[in-house]
Design an enzyme around this catalytic site. Structure first.
Site, PDB file in Angstrom:
ATOM      1  N   PRO A 107       0.820  -1.209   0.000  1.00  0.00           N
ATOM      2  CA  PRO A 107       0.000   0.000   0.000  1.00  0.00           C
ATOM      3  C   PRO A 107       0.855   1.261   0.000  1.00  0.00           C
ATOM      4  CG  PRO A 107      -0.787  -1.558   1.643  1.00  0.00           C
ATOM      5  CD  PRO A 107       0.524  -2.084   1.148  1.00  0.00           C
ATOM      6  N   GLU A 108       0.390   2.276  -0.725  1.00  0.00           N
ATOM      7  CA  GLU A 108       1.098   3.553  -0.729  1.00  0.00           C
ATOM      8  C   GLU A 108       0.572   4.414   0.407  1.00  0.00           C
ATOM      9  OE1 GLU A 108       2.348   5.201  -4.335  1.00  0.00           O
ATOM     10  OE2 GLU A 108       2.077   3.370  -5.495  1.00  0.00           O
ATOM     11  N   LYS A 132       4.471   4.962   5.095  1.00  0.00           N
ATOM     12  CA  LYS A 132       3.753   3.690   5.082  1.00  0.00           C
ATOM     13  C   LYS A 132       3.641   3.073   6.474  1.00  0.00           C
ATOM     14  CE  LYS A 132       5.261   2.946   0.333  1.00  0.00           C
ATOM     15  NZ  LYS A 132       5.860   2.031  -0.658  1.00  0.00           N
ATOM     16  N   ARG A 160      11.884  -3.006  -8.625  1.00  0.00           N
ATOM     17  CA  ARG A 160      10.487  -2.638  -8.880  1.00  0.00           C
ATOM     18  C   ARG A 160      10.321  -2.260 -10.344  1.00  0.00           C
ATOM     19  NH1 ARG A 160       7.696  -1.129  -4.352  1.00  0.00           N
ATOM     20  NH2 ARG A 160       5.870  -1.421  -5.685  1.00  0.00           N
TER      21      ARG A 160
END
Length: 269
Positions: free
Chosen positions: A2-3, A52, A258
């Protein structure tokens, strides 16, 4: 993972459901049994987020620190709560609602000094009122590392993930491979301002939308995006598709583990 906007939404959910009230805490899975026992019956006084990291404050000055990581999930519901199923690390229960936490990367109690140390090692969060973008610029403006990597470094900017990274750089026309020190101060200010706006909208809407009004499906007469992540975006997970602005094929490559997405025509060095 999650951002940051998701974690700020979770903080808001905890404030709404539990703030100012005593909560029952238990660890059905057992992995946080000792910690749950320490906060059981305590009043939840604050719910905070930095990047986060979710931080829940209690009336004994201890803080519950949660980092969801890749697999962590939250579920809220009305009481009476059903019997826990699966690996519920922590259940918080109030008079009207409960919250189940599963699979977090971190679930621990911090004292005030430990919480302060956590904030100190994180970069400024675009969603926090106390964020100082100058702190990030001091590192970015003299770094040979690419801006695409720097934006994902939580010690530089907290809360930005793969989607906001790709979309903010596209919106500002900046190649993600450009070294931080090659950015101008004005470009960094524009990136930061965009992140503040986009992430605040993410908190409000509960999803990530980054396209400007003139590029929405309705404005362009194109079909809406169909993707598990939802939201309308310019380049994220659009590899091989034409750029909305110039028609060039959106590219992707792996950067620091990523997937990175960008338009080679719209984003220049």
């Amino acid at each position: 993972m999650p951002e940051g906007h998701t974690i700020h939404r979770l903080a808001g959910e905890h404030r709404r459901a539990f703030a100012g009230r005593a909560v029952h805490a238990e660890s059905p899975q057992g992995r946080f049994a000792a910690g749950a026992l320490q906060i059981d019956g305590r009043v939840l006084t604050e719910a905070d987020a930095h990047g986060k990291h979710l931080l829940l404050g209690f009336d004994d000055e201890r803080w519950l620190h949660i980092h969801l990581g890749i697999y962590g999930k939250y579920a809220f519901g009305p009481v009476p709560a059903p019997a826990p199923t699966g690996a519920v690390r922590l259940r918080l229960k109030g008079a009207e609602e409960y919250a189940d936490l599963r699979g977090p990367n971190v679930c621990e109690l911090l004292d005030p000094a430990e919480k302060k140390a956590l904030h100190a090692r994180l970069g400024p969060d675009p969603l926090r009122a106390d964020a100082d973008p100058e702190l990030a610029w001091r590192r970015i403006g003299r770094s040979r590392t690419s801006i695409g990597v720097l934006l994902m470094d939580q010690s530089v900017v907290a809360g930005v993930g793969n989607i906001y990274r790709a979309e903010a750089l596209f919106r500002q026309g900046i190649d993600p491979s450009r070294p931080g020190r090659d950015l101008t101060r004005e470009q960094w200010t524009a990136i930061w301002t965009d992140l503040v706006t986009l992430m605040a909208e993410g908190v409000r809407a509960g999803r990530i939308d980054t396209v400007r009004p003139e590029h929405t499906p309705e404005a362009m007469g194109r079909p809406p995006r169909v993707d598990d992540h939802g939201g309308e975006v310019y380049v994220y997970r659009r590899s091989g598709m034409p750029c909305f602005l110039c028609g060039t094929e959106v590219r992707t490559e792996v950067l620091s583990g990523r997937n990175l997405f960008w338009c080679p025509a719209c984003q220049t060095r």
